[in-house]
Design a protein around this motif. Structure first.
Motif, short mmCIF file in Angstrom:
data_model
loop_
_atom_site.label_atom_id
_atom_site.label_comp_id
_atom_site.label_asym_id
_atom_site.label_seq_id
_atom_site.Cartn_x
_atom_site.Cartn_y
_atom_site.Cartn_z
N VAL A 53 12.52 122.49 88.47
CA VAL A 53 12.66 123.24 89.93
C VAL A 53 13.11 124.53 89.97
N GLU A 82 10.05 126.75 89.09
CA GLU A 82 9.12 126.87 90.11
C GLU A 82 9.56 127.79 91.16
N ASP A 105 13.81 119.18 95.78
CA ASP A 105 12.93 119.90 97.02
C ASP A 105 13.76 121.05 97.66
N ARG A 124 10.82 122.56 99.26
CA ARG A 124 9.37 122.18 98.94
C ARG A 124 8.82 121.54 100.05
N GLY A 126 3.85 123.80 99.59
CA GLY A 126 4.62 124.41 98.56
C GLY A 126 5.95 125.04 98.73
N TRP A 127 6.42 125.89 97.93
CA TRP A 127 7.87 126.48 98.12
C TRP A 127 7.88 127.23 99.23
#
Length: 129
Positions: free
Chosen positions: A8, A11, A83, A108, A112-113
């Motif tokens: 995470v 990302e 998330d 998230r 997407g983010w």
């Protein structure tokens, strides 16, 4: 809840760096693409604020590019579960002190983010010795 899952953090770090590159490129469409497309999105700037992505799009469309040489220091990405993450950093520009502060909450979403809230500030300076 697992804090700072490495996947995470990686990302969100990649998403944040993409946002920063769009910011340095002065690409308003790419910048706004990193934000949640919602009226609930909030961004507080140095002397401005936008409620909702539509307000931010309008504001970004008339902003000049950032000064060259933007640099970040002390960037921290903290992930809460799979998330949600918070990114904090300080920034400055070539030839100047690192004075700005920036924080973003990333979530998230199905697309997407995305940044759901952001805050940019500079500390008040005191001339008193």
């Amino acid at each position: 809840m697992e804090i700072d899952r490495t996947d995470v953090v990686a990302e969100v770090t990649a998403a944040f760096l993409g946002y920063e590159q769009a910011l340095m490129d002065g690409d308003a469409e790419r910048i706004c693409g990193h934000f949640w497309d919602s009226e609930a999105t909030v961004r507080f700037g140095l002397a401005d604020h936008q409620y909702g992505l539509d307000e931010q799009r309008k504001w970004r469309a008339v902003q000049p590019p950032l000064p060259p040489g933007r640099r970040l220091v002390d960037t921290v990405v903290t992930a809460f579960g799979a998330d949600l993450a918070v990114v904090t950093t300080r920034f400055g520009y070539a030839g100047g002190a690192t004075t700005g502060r920036q924080s973003q909450t990333w979530v998230r979403l199905p697309e997407g983010w995305r940044i759901v809230t952001a805050h940019v500030s500079e500390p008040l300076r005191s001339d008193a010795g």
